[in-house]
Design a protein around this motif. Structure first.
Motif, mmCIF file in Angstrom:
data_model
loop_
_atom_site.group_PDB
_atom_site.id
_atom_site.type_symbol
_atom_site.label_atom_id
_atom_site.label_comp_id
_atom_site.label_asym_id
_atom_site.label_seq_id
_atom_site.Cartn_x
_atom_site.Cartn_y
_atom_site.Cartn_z
ATOM 1 N N LEU A 9 0.851 -1.188 0.000
ATOM 2 C CA LEU A 9 0.000 0.000 0.000
ATOM 3 C C LEU A 9 0.887 1.238 0.000
ATOM 4 N N GLY A 60 1.580 5.236 0.649
ATOM 5 C CA GLY A 60 1.095 6.275 1.549
ATOM 6 C C GLY A 60 2.147 7.337 1.772
ATOM 7 N N GLY A 97 -5.438 4.726 9.142
ATOM 8 C CA GLY A 97 -6.383 5.566 8.418
ATOM 9 C C GLY A 97 -5.987 5.629 6.962
ATOM 10 N N GLU A 98 -4.730 5.902 6.715
ATOM 11 C CA GLU A 98 -4.178 5.887 5.364
ATOM 12 C C GLU A 98 -2.684 5.637 5.439
ATOM 13 N N PRO A 99 -2.108 4.614 4.834
ATOM 14 C CA PRO A 99 -2.786 3.686 3.928
ATOM 15 C C PRO A 99 -3.447 2.486 4.609
ATOM 16 N N GLY A 123 -5.969 0.531 7.184
ATOM 17 C CA GLY A 123 -7.285 0.799 7.745
ATOM 18 C C GLY A 123 -7.239 1.090 9.235
ATOM 19 N N LYS A 137 -8.276 15.893 5.774
ATOM 20 C CA LYS A 137 -7.772 16.029 4.404
ATOM 21 C C LYS A 137 -7.884 17.475 3.931
#
Length: 654
Positions: free
Chosen positions: A55, A57, A449-451, A453, A485
């Motif tokens: 992932l 990020g 939260g990112e990347p 979960g 964000k």
């Protein structure tokens, strides 16, 4: 066929058994088995089988926001890879993500403050109660009794919290002292500018560091690791001035051992030699300042105070003056930095004499885009330690920080938190400061939260603070953003700017040497206490992570016992030997006991002690490990930054 006797059969069987035993011993199988046994008994986690994927990020642990990859096996993150920076911080993120003591829900205090006893509460109830407290203080005309303390890495959440407190009507917004806050105070004084000092490491060809441990977590660790590689490729010269031969000193081209706490005196001694070579500065007050340097900082006197020989002082000055792009770097320490404004000014004076201010390959200024300032018609303290010592509040936010442990005023701060003050902590783990909280709001880990979960009922601190702000009457319009964000897109852009102007703060220098001479001449406390940082532990955050303890060597921590380091010459004079147990006492108090490791990597006259240990409340991994040296370190508050200059502390041992 010859018949074998029974005795021969037994001998053959014994030989085969002995051969098999010897073969097994030398095959390495026993050692592999032992390793398996050790790993099995130390709760090694083995992920369940699953699809492997990566992932993408961004690391949000500092403004650089480096790209990273998270390797996943099924739904489990197993490794974080950074973009060739070698930065250790994101690589520790998995330990925080799966930490067994993560806070899973918002918590409300049910025991005495400091007991660490909490019960789960809903987000809605916690936010409603905190917002009501702010409403009450505002409506009663006591908005200035709201205060906030953010950690040095709390970038976006620090911005939102600052806006919340200032929009409520209070100036009491503070960060734990760090390189940026300390250098920003010096910049305001000497260059009349906002922003902190930015060294152009990528284009410098001579780096003269005054105790700044550049490759041990100092500044932006990823950037510094890449800069070090660049210096080696470009053959830039790196000189490290330090009392300890730290990892930075061992990677430098030259280590200059200096008596603890005398870096400012050495900088002014080098300035004396630059002036003698004909170097001049166009800065304001140069004539007055140069007379102080010429009269008070002759090389012979500087050598006596610092322990650095006259020839070495002259040689460093010559090298610095002859380089095309020299920079002198201030900010003693690694991830934790403690320096005085006069020290930053003395080191910046060298850059001014070398013509390095405000140009490529020299020293610039940097600030970051924020959310805009909110004006407040009241004045706060000069810094966090000044606030702890002299300020008061009825509501205190502690955001990704631990001042009870990290500040030399930590005990005083704990007493302040015990009073009728509502304390709100935003953290993923309970720490020494959160133990005094009325509400603990669980925050997500850096890669969550990112990347990866999210886990549990934790929030990003920006989202939690936005929810509180929107619940306060009359503040809605100051917070038009829907989530983190929106905020991330507005802040963090780095603005590097040239500023060549410089004002020599003459009054600071006039008083400096006389006061410093009193300190080093104190015969009641003949030794200097030198702070050092253990890898991954830093200023204490890392100690809570489950696998960091396993990386500590046997002369840093054995069981709960902390080790200090001492030069053989000092040890002989003090009558201690390898492994001796000692107590350490300063004018503020005593800590002990600790064990002594004797090594020539520490300059004479000092006791080097790891900081970040001695937590009273910070997970089962960190609690009751060693002692907290900050409890006896100097609490002299710098008059400009408002932060305690704890680096230089006189002590004795018993």
């Amino acid at each position: 066929m010859e018949k074998l006797e029974r005795r021969e059969v037994i001998m053959m069987a014994g030989g085969a058994l002995a051969g098999a035993t010897v073969g097994t011993l030398f095959s390495g199988a026993p050692f592999l088995g032992l390793q398996w046994l050790v790993e099995w008994t130390q709760d090694q986690f083995v992920p369940a089988p699953g699809e492997e994927k990566y992932l993408q990020g961004r690391c949000l642990l500092c403004p650089s926001a480096c790209a990273l990859l998270v390797r996943m096996i099924g739904n489990r993150a197993v490794k974080v890879e950074t973009a060739n920076t070698g930065c250790y911080k994101p690589q520790l993120a998995i330990q925080m993500l799966y930490h067994p003591e993560r806070i899973k829900n918002p918590l409300k205090r049910i025991g005495k403050k400091g007991s660490g006893k909490f019960a789960p509460v809903s987000w809605e109830e916690a936010i409603k109660d905190i917002a009501a407290k702010i409403d009450g203080l505002r409506s009663s005309g006591n908005a200035t009794r709201i205060a906030a303390v953010s950690g040095s890495a709390a970038f976006a959440s620090g911005e939102i919290l600052k806006r919340l407190v200032r929009a409520s009507g209070s100036p009491n917004v503070y960060s734990e002292p760090c390189l940026n806050t300390l250098s920003a105070a010096a910049t305001r004084l000497t260059q009349g500018q906002s922003g902190s000092i930015y060294y152009d490491f990528e284009n410098a060809d001579f780096i003269l560091s005054f105790g700044a441990r550049l490759v041990e977590g100092w500044g932006d660790p990823g950037r510094m690791n890449k800069a070090l590689v660049g210096w080696k490729e470009r053959k830039a010269r790196y000189v490290q001035i330090d009392t300890a031969c730290t990892r930075s000193a061992s990677m430098a081209d030259r280590w200059v051992p200096v008596n603890a706490g005398t870096e400012t005196v050495l900088a002014l001694g080098i300035a004396n030699q630059l002036i003698a070579m004909g170097r001049r500065s166009g800065g304001a007050n140069f004539a007055q300042w140069s007379q102080i340097v010429i009269n008070d900082y002759a090389p012979e006197r500087v050598a006596e105070i610092t322990g650095v020989g006259v020839d070495a002082i002259r040689e460093i000055a010559r090298e610095f003056a002859s380089a095309r792009n020299p920079i002198a770097v201030a900010g003693r320490g690694a991830s934790a930095v403690s320096s005085s404004t006069v020290e930053f000014a003395a080191v910046q004076a060298l850059n001014s004499l070398a013509g390095s201010l405000g140009r490529r390959g020299g020293v610039l200024l940097v600030d970051y885009a924020g959310l805009g300032e909110v004006a407040v018609n009241a004045a706060g303290a000069r810094g966090l330690d000044d606030f702890i010592k002299n300020g008061a509040a009825d509501l205190i936010f502690i955001n990704e920080a631990n001042p009870v442990h990290r500040s030399v005023y930590g005990k005083a701060f704990a007493e302040k938190l015990k009073k009728d003050t509502m304390v709100v902590a935003l953290l993923p783990l309970l720490n020494d400061s959160a133990a005094y909280a009325d509400y603990v709001l669980p925050t997500i880990s850096p890669i969550e939260g990112e990347p990866v979960g999210p886990r549990f009922r934790a929030m990003h601190p920006v989202d939690a603070l936005l929810a509180i702000a929107k619940a306060v009457k009359g503040l809605e319009s100051a917070f038009p953003w829907t989530g983190r964000k929106d905020v991330f897109s507005l802040i963090g852009r780095q603005n590097v700017k040239a500023a060549g102007n410089f004002t020599f703060p003459v009054e600071l220098f006039k008083a400096y040497l006389a006061e410093f001479s009193k300190k080093i001449g104190d015969k009641n406390y003949p030794l200097a206490l030198l702070p050092i940082e253990a890898p991954m532990v830093g200023d204490g955050d890392g100690l809570a992570l489950p696998y960091v303890l396993k990386g500590l060597d046997s002369v840093t921590l054995t069981g709960a016992k902390l080790w200090v380091m001492m030069n053989p010459e000092t040890a002989k004079r003090e009558g201690v030997s390898e492994g001796s147990r000692i107590d350490i006492e300063s004018a503020r108090g005593e800590i002990g006991s600790v064990k002594v490791h004797i090594t020539k990597t520490i300059a004479p006259g000092a006791v080097a002690i790891p900081i970040g240990f001695g937590h009273e409340f910070y997970t089962r991994y960190a609690e009751d490990k060693g002692v907290n040296a900050k409890e006896i370190m100097s609490d002299d508050i710098d008059p400009i930054s408002g932060a305690a200059d704890w680096w230089f502390t006189r002590v004795k041992i018993s």
